[in-house]
Design a protein around this motif. Structure first.
Motif, mmCIF file in Angstrom:
data_model
loop_
_atom_site.group_PDB
_atom_site.id
_atom_site.type_symbol
_atom_site.label_atom_id
_atom_site.label_comp_id
_atom_site.label_asym_id
_atom_site.label_seq_id
_atom_site.Cartn_x
_atom_site.Cartn_y
_atom_site.Cartn_z
ATOM 1 N N GLY A 91 0.801 -1.217 0.000
ATOM 2 C CA GLY A 91 0.000 0.000 0.000
ATOM 3 C C GLY A 91 0.834 1.266 0.000
ATOM 4 O O GLY A 91 0.341 2.334 0.383
ATOM 5 N N THR A 92 2.074 1.184 -0.463
ATOM 6 C CA THR A 92 2.961 2.345 -0.392
ATOM 7 C C THR A 92 2.518 3.485 -1.306
ATOM 8 O O THR A 92 2.657 4.652 -0.946
ATOM 9 C CB THR A 92 4.404 1.935 -0.734
ATOM 10 O OG1 THR A 92 4.434 1.283 -2.008
ATOM 11 C CG2 THR A 92 4.959 0.980 0.307
ATOM 12 N N LYS A 93 1.989 3.153 -2.487
ATOM 13 C CA LYS A 93 1.507 4.214 -3.376
ATOM 14 C C LYS A 93 0.265 4.891 -2.792
ATOM 15 O O LYS A 93 0.097 6.103 -2.894
ATOM 16 C CB LYS A 93 1.197 3.640 -4.759
ATOM 17 C CG LYS A 93 2.412 3.131 -5.507
ATOM 18 C CD LYS A 93 3.324 4.277 -5.880
ATOM 19 C CE LYS A 93 4.571 3.783 -6.601
ATOM 20 N NZ LYS A 93 5.447 2.979 -5.724
ATOM 21 N N SER A 94 -0.603 4.110 -2.171
ATOM 22 C CA SER A 94 -1.768 4.690 -1.508
ATOM 23 C C SER A 94 -1.344 5.570 -0.346
ATOM 24 O O SER A 94 -1.908 6.642 -0.108
ATOM 25 C CB SER A 94 -2.700 3.577 -1.008
ATOM 26 O OG SER A 94 -3.204 2.812 -2.091
ATOM 27 N N MET A 95 -0.327 5.133 0.383
ATOM 28 C CA MET A 95 0.175 5.920 1.501
ATOM 29 C C MET A 95 0.792 7.222 1.019
ATOM 30 O O MET A 95 0.621 8.275 1.650
ATOM 31 C CB MET A 95 1.197 5.117 2.297
ATOM 32 C CG MET A 95 0.586 4.090 3.222
ATOM 33 S SD MET A 95 -0.458 4.840 4.506
ATOM 34 C CE MET A 95 0.736 5.888 5.338
ATOM 35 N N ALA A 96 1.517 7.184 -0.086
ATOM 36 C CA ALA A 96 2.100 8.417 -0.632
ATOM 37 C C ALA A 96 0.997 9.411 -0.970
ATOM 38 O O ALA A 96 1.094 10.604 -0.653
ATOM 39 C CB ALA A 96 2.940 8.094 -1.869
ATOM 40 N N ALA A 97 -0.069 8.917 -1.609
ATOM 41 C CA ALA A 97 -1.189 9.792 -1.958
ATOM 42 C C ALA A 97 -1.882 10.326 -0.703
ATOM 43 O O ALA A 97 -2.255 11.512 -0.627
ATOM 44 C CB ALA A 97 -2.183 9.033 -2.833
ATOM 45 N N ALA A 98 -2.047 9.461 0.306
ATOM 46 C CA ALA A 98 -2.711 9.868 1.544
ATOM 47 C C ALA A 98 -1.901 10.939 2.270
ATOM 48 O O ALA A 98 -2.454 11.946 2.759
ATOM 49 C CB ALA A 98 -2.924 8.664 2.441
#
Length: 275
Positions: free
Chosen positions: A12-19
């Motif tokens: 979920g690293t890309k989702s975390m970057a966006a968050a």
């Protein structure tokens, strides 16, 4: 530096970057590490790192996510001891199949491997990715056309477990959040002391499509695309020029006669051997 993401890739690293960007943080993710600190990271991955390296590289950045930063979360925390650590987690079976699935997407995107061979920026990217694969996965990639060939399932699962457990056991407990993106905004915002945004929690790179997304927005891929177009133009121009020279010097007819005579001689020898 305020937040260091220590979770393995595909947790979920890309989702975390966006968050984190929605929460107001300046975030450097995988392609940003390559684009802004290529030389530094190559030195770190091929030789060694120092606390001063990380402090200089990321003194004006709020949060780090993705490769290769997650593999160096401990060193980065030494450079920024006040930062918090978020360890993203994912069920192992889902994580592994997602990792392999993304590699297959990269292999199927035909233009991307060619870019890594024919463009200067693409060759730098492959060199960066190859060094990363050696450091994180312990394998060597010989070419950009086969991202899945090096996936030893047992080894990859073992490395995933080891990394996640090591971080959970060794990160300062008062600075650590073990977190799944499925939990949404609540635990993350409470840990970071942020108000919960009014928008849904982002879910990025679903199905491993981040290359297509980055092609549209990231300066590294913009440069790679421009270099790719120049390469295609030059190859086309060379092909047209070569065709013109062949035609203008009558080489085409000579080549046709040569192959015709060669075929005739070969057929004649074949006929005599049968007789």
């Amino acid at each position: 530096m305020k937040v260091v993401m220590a979770g393995y890739s595909k947790t979920g690293t890309k989702s975390m970057a966006a968050a984190l960007r929605l929460l107001g943080y300046k975030v450097y993710d995988f392609m940003d590490h390559f684009w802004y600190h290529y030389e530094d990271w190559m030195k770190i991955m091929e030789r060694q790192s120092t606390v001063e390296d990380f402090r200089r590289m990321y003194q004006d950045v709020d949060a780090l996510t993705g490769c290769p930063a997650f593999a160096f979360w401990e060193e980065i925390l030494k450079a920024f001891p006040d930062a918090k650590v978020v360890l993203t987690t994912r069920e192992e079976e889902s994580w592994y199949h997602s990792t392999v699935g993304q590699a297959r997407v990269l292999e199927s995107y035909y233009k991307f491997p060619l870019m890594q061979i024919l463009t200067p920026t693409g060759r730098k990217y492959f060199k960066f990715y190859r060094a990363l694969a050696r450091v994180v996965d312990g394998v060597d990639m010989n070419n950009p056309f086969h991202y899945t060939y090096h996936y030893n399932e047992g080894l990859q699962r073992q490395k995933y477990r080891q990394h996640q457990k090591y971080c959970e056991q060794n990160a300062p407990k008062e600075k650590l959040l073990v977190y799944s993106v499925k939990e949404g905004w609540g635990p993350l915002c409470a840990f970071l002391g942020k108000d919960v945004p009014s928008v849904p929690f982002p879910h990025s790179n679903v199905g491993g499509v981040y290359i297509e997304d980055l092609m549209e927005v990231h300066p590294a891929f913009d440069r790679m695309e421009r270099e790719w177009r120049l390469v295609l133009f030059l190859l086309t121009a060379m092909g047209l020029y070569t065709s013109y020279k062949i035609y203008s010097h009558g080489w085409m007819g000579k080549a046709a006669n040569f192959f015709s005579n060669f075929a005739r001689r070969r057929f004649s020898c074949f006929h005599l051997s049968i007789s």
